[in-house]
Design an enzyme around this catalytic site. Structure first.
Site, PDB file in Angstrom:
ATOM      1  CG  ASP A 184      -1.956   1.147   1.401  1.00 17.12           C
ATOM      2  OD1 ASP A 184      -1.458   2.308   1.672  1.00 17.12           O
ATOM      3  OD2 ASP A 184      -3.164   0.664   1.276  1.00 17.12           O
ATOM      4  CG  ASN A 192      -5.145  11.321  -4.945  1.00 15.88           C
ATOM      5  OD1 ASN A 192      -4.331  11.391  -6.050  1.00 15.88           O
ATOM      6  ND2 ASN A 192      -5.658  10.136  -4.371  1.00 15.88           N
ATOM      7  CG  ASP A 201      -5.042   8.909 -12.172  1.00 19.27           C
ATOM      8  OD1 ASP A 201      -5.055   8.218 -10.851  1.00 19.27           O
ATOM      9  OD2 ASP A 201      -5.568   9.468 -12.731  1.00 19.27           O
ATOM     10  CD  GLU A 227      -4.450   3.788  -0.878  1.00 18.20           C
ATOM     11  OE1 GLU A 227      -4.497   4.315   0.309  1.00 18.20           O
ATOM     12  OE2 GLU A 227      -5.429   3.992  -1.451  1.00 18.20           O
TER      13      GLU A 227
END
Length: 306
Positions: A184, A192, A201, A227
């Site tokens: 993770d 973000n 992304d 993620e």
């Protein structure tokens, strides 16, 4: 991650049925050239097809309601890009959009399209299909969407769980080791929030590319959700799986992630579990690896626990 994720995003957590809708009439050269959405934050958009005007009329894509293709996303400009056929070739032109237009990961101003090109507009990715066999291409693309994540090109959650069930049965039957790594990205929500979803992304896609460099035959690499990623290792004892996890973790941490001239802080927490006799389902195996990942998060992140 079900227990320790830094981002509560339940991306792709729900089952999404992609419906096949054949174009009317028989396919002709250029007559059914189309764009198919292979990645979108709205899973209901996956597999949606937009047929380009066979007479070559200009089609626009953007956030505005007057576009031929409307994308409801803040990462997309009001009239982001245009498609126009010149002769027998479709061209895409960026209309001075805020976030740019990309073809096969390359920023473009105006670019001729070839069948199979991947077009990124905002946070949506289209695949361009063309030719007399466009219907077969479309069916194949839908098939790929059922097992592949459109952004990272890793396998998806469905593919992983199907293979987990099969490999668990095989592991018990032949008494062979089977390990699972769940990993993770640390504090991904901050990427973000601070740099934008397009930066997020970019990190996800580049992370997947780096992980793929470590894959060997038989391994299953998947984007599990948001993620979080997973790596299934048949015929692999715990010690070797931990060594591989550590190599991947170090590689991610030492890699320089750049987006629009900015260096992004990226690290990864990893949990490794080995299948035991008490494990009978994919969910149980994933839970075991997730619990190790949870420990890695609480140990300060950027580490491996097993």
């Amino acid at each position: 991650m079900s227990s320790g994720s830094d981002d509560g995003n339940d991306w792709q957590a729900r089952t999404h049925v992609i419906r096949y809708s054949p174009a009317t009439g028989k396919p002709k050269d250029n007559g059914n050239d189309c764009l198919v959405i292979i990645y979108s934050r709205d899973v209901n958009q996956l597999g949606r097809r937009f047929v380009l005007d066979s007479k070559g009329a200009v089609s626009t894509v953007g956030r505005g309601a007057d576009n031929a293709v409307v994308l409801d996303s803040e990462t997309c400009s009001r009239k982001h890009a245009s498609f126009e056929r010149k002769g027998e070739v479709w061209w895409i032109t960026d209309n001075e959009s805020t976030n740019g237009t990309y073809v096969n990961d390359e920023s473009v101003r105006s670019n001729a399209l070839r069948r199979g090109d991947l077009i990124k507009i905002g946070d949506t990715i289209f695949k361009y299909l063309s030719g007399s066999d466009v219907e077969a291409e479309f069916i194949q693309t839908i098939g790929e969407l059922m097992v592949t994540d459109g952004l990272t090109r890793a396998h998806n959650r469905r593919y992983l769980t199907d293979h987990l069930e099969t490999e668990l049965q095989r592991s018990r039957r032949y008494r062979r080791p089977l390990t699972l790594i769940m990993f993770d990205l640390d504090k991904f929500k901050g990427i973000n929030d601070n740099y934008g979803h397009l930066a997020g992304d970019h990190v996800l896609k580049e992370t997947a590319s780096l992980v793929k460099q470590h894959l060997a035959e038989g391994m299953v690499f998947a984007r599990y959700g948001g993620e979080e990623f997973a790596l299934l290792l048949p015929e692999t004892p715990l010690e070797k799986a931990v060594d591989l996890a550590e190599k991947i973790r170090v590689g991610i941490f030492e890699h320089v992630f750049m987006f629009e001239g900015m260096r992004l802080p990226v690290s990864m927490s990893m949990g490794v579990a080995i299948a035991g006799e008490h494990m009978h389902t994919a969910e149980e195996f994933i839970k075991a690896a997730d619990e190790k990942l949870y420990k890695a998060k609480h140990a300060g992140r950027n580490c491996v626990r097993y």
